[in-house]
Design a protein around this motif. Structure first.
Motif, mmCIF file in Angstrom:
data_model
loop_
_atom_site.group_PDB
_atom_site.id
_atom_site.type_symbol
_atom_site.label_atom_id
_atom_site.label_comp_id
_atom_site.label_asym_id
_atom_site.label_seq_id
_atom_site.Cartn_x
_atom_site.Cartn_y
_atom_site.Cartn_z
ATOM 1 N N UNK A 273 0.823 -1.214 0.000
ATOM 2 C CA UNK A 273 0.000 0.000 0.000
ATOM 3 C C UNK A 273 0.854 1.259 0.000
ATOM 4 N N UNK A 274 2.163 1.089 0.052
ATOM 5 C CA UNK A 274 3.039 2.257 0.122
ATOM 6 C C UNK A 274 3.756 2.549 -1.180
ATOM 7 N N UNK A 275 3.251 1.973 -2.256
ATOM 8 C CA UNK A 275 3.919 2.180 -3.536
ATOM 9 C C UNK A 275 3.456 3.485 -4.179
ATOM 10 N N UNK A 276 4.317 4.059 -5.007
ATOM 11 C CA UNK A 276 3.994 5.336 -5.639
ATOM 12 C C UNK A 276 2.897 5.194 -6.686
ATOM 13 N N UNK A 277 2.781 3.985 -7.216
ATOM 14 C CA UNK A 277 1.713 3.727 -8.166
ATOM 15 C C UNK A 277 0.782 2.738 -7.480
ATOM 16 N N UNK A 278 -0.501 3.021 -7.487
ATOM 17 C CA UNK A 278 -1.432 2.093 -6.840
ATOM 18 C C UNK A 278 -1.347 0.750 -7.540
ATOM 19 N N UNK A 279 -1.058 -0.274 -6.776
ATOM 20 C CA UNK A 279 -0.884 -1.583 -7.389
ATOM 21 C C UNK A 279 -2.127 -2.425 -7.183
ATOM 22 N N UNK A 280 -2.518 -3.090 -8.233
ATOM 23 C CA UNK A 280 -3.596 -4.052 -8.096
ATOM 24 C C UNK A 280 -2.980 -5.424 -8.314
ATOM 25 N N UNK A 281 -2.733 -6.123 -7.202
ATOM 26 C CA UNK A 281 -2.197 -7.479 -7.358
ATOM 27 C C UNK A 281 -3.292 -8.385 -7.909
ATOM 28 N N UNK A 282 -2.943 -9.157 -8.906
ATOM 29 C CA UNK A 282 -3.898 -10.119 -9.479
ATOM 30 C C UNK A 282 -3.198 -11.464 -9.587
ATOM 31 N N UNK A 283 -3.871 -12.495 -9.153
ATOM 32 C CA UNK A 283 -3.278 -13.840 -9.160
ATOM 33 C C UNK A 283 -4.088 -14.727 -10.097
ATOM 34 N N UNK A 284 -3.432 -15.278 -11.089
ATOM 35 C CA UNK A 284 -4.123 -16.119 -12.070
ATOM 36 C C UNK A 284 -3.498 -17.513 -12.134
ATOM 37 N N UNK A 285 -4.351 -18.520 -12.273
ATOM 38 C CA UNK A 285 -3.842 -19.876 -12.479
ATOM 39 C C UNK A 285 -3.894 -20.179 -13.974
ATOM 40 N N UNK A 286 -2.720 -20.501 -14.496
ATOM 41 C CA UNK A 286 -2.536 -20.728 -15.923
ATOM 42 C C UNK A 286 -2.373 -22.236 -16.159
ATOM 43 N N UNK A 287 -2.979 -22.743 -17.204
ATOM 44 C CA UNK A 287 -2.767 -24.157 -17.531
ATOM 45 C C UNK A 287 -1.389 -24.320 -18.147
ATOM 46 N N UNK A 288 -0.489 -24.878 -17.378
ATOM 47 C CA UNK A 288 0.885 -25.032 -17.855
ATOM 48 C C UNK A 288 1.533 -26.161 -17.070
ATOM 49 N N UNK A 289 2.240 -27.040 -17.777
ATOM 50 C CA UNK A 289 2.767 -28.254 -17.144
ATOM 51 C C UNK A 289 4.164 -28.088 -16.553
ATOM 52 N N UNK A 294 5.293 -16.791 -11.904
ATOM 53 C CA UNK A 294 6.002 -15.614 -12.396
ATOM 54 C C UNK A 294 5.247 -14.369 -11.968
ATOM 55 N N UNK A 295 5.999 -13.287 -11.773
ATOM 56 C CA UNK A 295 5.366 -12.019 -11.410
ATOM 57 C C UNK A 295 5.765 -10.965 -12.423
ATOM 58 N N UNK A 296 4.783 -10.214 -12.906
ATOM 59 C CA UNK A 296 5.050 -9.109 -13.818
ATOM 60 C C UNK A 296 5.131 -7.827 -12.991
ATOM 61 N N UNK A 297 5.819 -6.800 -13.512
ATOM 62 C CA UNK A 297 6.077 -5.608 -12.697
ATOM 63 C C UNK A 297 4.824 -4.918 -12.149
ATOM 64 N N UNK A 298 3.683 -5.074 -12.802
ATOM 65 C CA UNK A 298 2.467 -4.368 -12.357
ATOM 66 C C UNK A 298 1.685 -5.116 -11.290
ATOM 67 N N UNK A 299 2.200 -6.255 -10.832
ATOM 68 C CA UNK A 299 1.509 -6.992 -9.779
ATOM 69 C C UNK A 299 0.692 -8.169 -10.306
ATOM 70 N N UNK A 300 0.806 -8.470 -11.575
ATOM 71 C CA UNK A 300 0.147 -9.657 -12.122
ATOM 72 C C UNK A 300 1.005 -10.878 -11.795
ATOM 73 N N UNK A 301 0.427 -11.829 -11.090
ATOM 74 C CA UNK A 301 1.174 -13.034 -10.710
ATOM 75 C C UNK A 301 0.532 -14.236 -11.397
ATOM 76 N N UNK A 302 1.349 -14.998 -12.096
ATOM 77 C CA UNK A 302 0.862 -16.161 -12.826
ATOM 78 C C UNK A 302 1.351 -17.424 -12.127
ATOM 79 N N UNK A 303 0.417 -18.310 -11.828
ATOM 80 C CA UNK A 303 0.760 -19.548 -11.131
ATOM 81 C C UNK A 303 0.366 -20.704 -12.048
ATOM 82 N N UNK A 304 1.308 -21.577 -12.348
ATOM 83 C CA UNK A 304 1.012 -22.684 -13.247
ATOM 84 C C UNK A 304 0.303 -23.827 -12.521
ATOM 85 N N UNK A 305 -0.552 -24.518 -13.257
ATOM 86 C CA UNK A 305 -1.252 -25.668 -12.668
ATOM 87 C C UNK A 305 -0.253 -26.706 -12.153
ATOM 88 N N UNK A 306 0.879 -26.888 -12.852
ATOM 89 C CA UNK A 306 1.864 -27.888 -12.406
ATOM 90 C C UNK A 306 2.423 -27.531 -11.036
#
Ligand SMILES: [Zn+2]
Length: 472
Positions: A273-289, A294-306
């Motif tokens: 909550x202390x970042x200069x740009x308001x961050x919206x963390x988003x967590x997604x489950x991706x179909x991947x073996x 992985x995390x992208x700079x804007x707070x998008x986090x990708x979690x593989x099914x494996x």
């Protein structure tokens, strides 16, 4: 057929000696084990996780800027980063011929920077020149009368994370020691590592949070939830302007997506909550073996099914998500671009492959010059994310001990398959598992973790909903 050889090679890489090679007449190839020493077993043996490294008459050298110089084997101690060359003589038994110690770990002088992920409890004391403890960067910093400190928060415009769009809100400038939030601020510290793992701070400097640009996606990239126009299935679209560069298939089950998203949100530290740009963390489950997140700079986090299929409990997953959150809050992508590879940023990809990619995020990120979000950043940054990952799960009531256990699983069960593909290129599971083990031993020796969270009913429900997953 090259296959049997390949299989053996994979087993050897994983630290499992294939028994059928024993009878082979040519001398076995020299192999390497790389990691942090997790134990000193006896006078002639050290260990990296489950692997015992027998020193025998091994040549032991320290490597520094002046080159290599021999050191006595008695100097090998827990926490040192070593590379052992030699041969496997049995399951988890390695006979070393040469052991090289990384000079970086011999040096007791520390100089790091980090963004505060938590509110420093002793901010007032630090400001007033009193003795204090500062938990930052997954380290314990001891601040005393000898610490040179600069602890007044400079002007910074911080927006509330609930504001969207990153609009600047003047007047929301925190002031150090005034009960305003310091989470998100940058701390630079110099110090000496003490025998108990804590750092005696010689210099401590507070400065502004990372600039807005640090959370921006390069190339104007946007990641958006969408439906595949052909099949109608849920996907994540990677867009630049109106152009769709690629799509990744989202795991269709809502229970799984919601569980991971809720768990991720529950782990966000105050620093988010202390970042200069308001961050919206988003967590997604991706179909991947492949076992990866992985995390992208804007707070998008990708979690593989494996990955979801490979973790044993919620504590492990909480650690992995915390590690990814730290990559974002410590602005690792931005730091890497600005501090360590300024020459490479000019290699902006003129034209990403014309056709949209389907599913191969690694390839796509490589084309964008962002492969480190998939393969791992340079070791200091990965170590920082691991230190903060441990700190964060402890803060949130989890048992941190399963975290190194997860790396052991990767080593034992999946061997080099995971390291060779996406999990991490240059930080193998052995390296990370040994780092986490040492970190827990050194930083939290007095902690009693019995009774902290390891698993939950929600995790088990998620696993039921996930069903069997492909892991390769
Ligand atoms: Zn990482």
């Amino acid at each position: 057929m090259a296959r049997p050889f390949l299989a053996s090679w994979l087993l050897l890489q994983a630290g499992i000696p294939p028994q059928n090679l024993k009878a082979a007449s040519p001398p076995p190839p020299k192999l390497k084990v790389h990691g942090y020493l997790t134990a000193r077993v006896d006078a002639t043996t050290v260990a990296i996780l489950d692997d015992q490294i027998h020193l025998g008459s091994a040549k032991i050298v320290a490597h520094d800027s002046a080159g290599e110089h021999p050191i006595p084997s008695a100097d090998l101690a827990t926490g040192m980063l070593v590379e052992a060359e030699g041969i496997w003589t049995g399951h988890h038994q390695f006979a070393a011929e040469k052991v090289t110690v990384d000079a970086g770990l011999l040096e007791k002088q520390i100089h790091y920077t980090a963004y505060l992920q938590e509110e420093p409890k002793d901010a007032e004391k630090i400001k007033n020149g009193a003795s204090a403890e500062l938990k930052a960067d997954g380290e314990w910093l001891l601040v005393d009368s000898k610490t040179k400190r600069s602890w007044s928060a400079p002007e910074a415009t911080v927006v509330n994370a609930s504001d969207t769009g990153g609009t600047k809100t003047p007047g929301a400038t925190p002031d150090a020691g005034n009960h305003a939030s310091l989470a998100g601020y940058r701390v630079e510290y110099h110090g000496a590592r003490l025998a108990d793992g804590k750092i005696s701070a010689e210099k401590l400097e507070l400065s502004a949070p990372a600039p807005v640009d640090a959370y921006k996606m390069p190339h104007g990239l946007e990641v958006v939830r969408a439906k595949d126009p052909q099949t109608g299935i849920d996907v994540l679209e990677f867009r630049r302007g109106k152009k769709v560069d690629g799509r990744m298939k989202l795991f269709p089950d809502k229970t799984v997506q919601t569980y991971v998203s809720d768990l991720g949100d529950s782990l966000l530290p105050a620093g988010s909550k202390g970042t200069t740009k308001a961050l919206e963390f988003r967590f997604f489950v991706i179909e991947d073996s492949s076992i990866n997140a992985a995390a992208l700079p804007d707070g998008t986090v990708l979690v593989n099914t494996a990955l979801l299929g490979a973790v044993e409990n919620e504590a492990q997953l909480a650690f992995i998500l915390s590690h990814e959150i730290s990559h974002v809050l410590q602005v690792h992508y931005w730091r890497e671009v600005h501090e360590t590879r300024p020459q490479r940023i000019s290699l902006l990809i003129a034209g990403i492959a014309a056709g949209a990619f389907i599913g191969d995020l690694g390839l796509f990120m490589a084309e964008l010059g962002m492969i480190s979000v998939i393969n791992g950043h340079q070791r200091e940054l990965e170590n920082q994310a691991d230190r903060l990952g441990l700190q964060n799960v402890i803060e949130h009531g989890y048992d941190p001990r399963p975290a190194p256990g997860f790396m052991r699983i990767i080593v034992e069960r999946y061997g080099a398959r995971s390291t060779s593909k996406l999990w991490s290129n240059h930080d193998s599971a052995v390296l990370r598992g040994s780092f986490l083990t040492v970190q827990l031993q050194k930083q939290y020796p007095d902690h009693r973790f019995d009774g902290t969270k390891v698993n939950t009913a929600a995790f088990d429900e998620m696993r039921d909903a996930l069903g069997p997953v492909r892991i390769e």
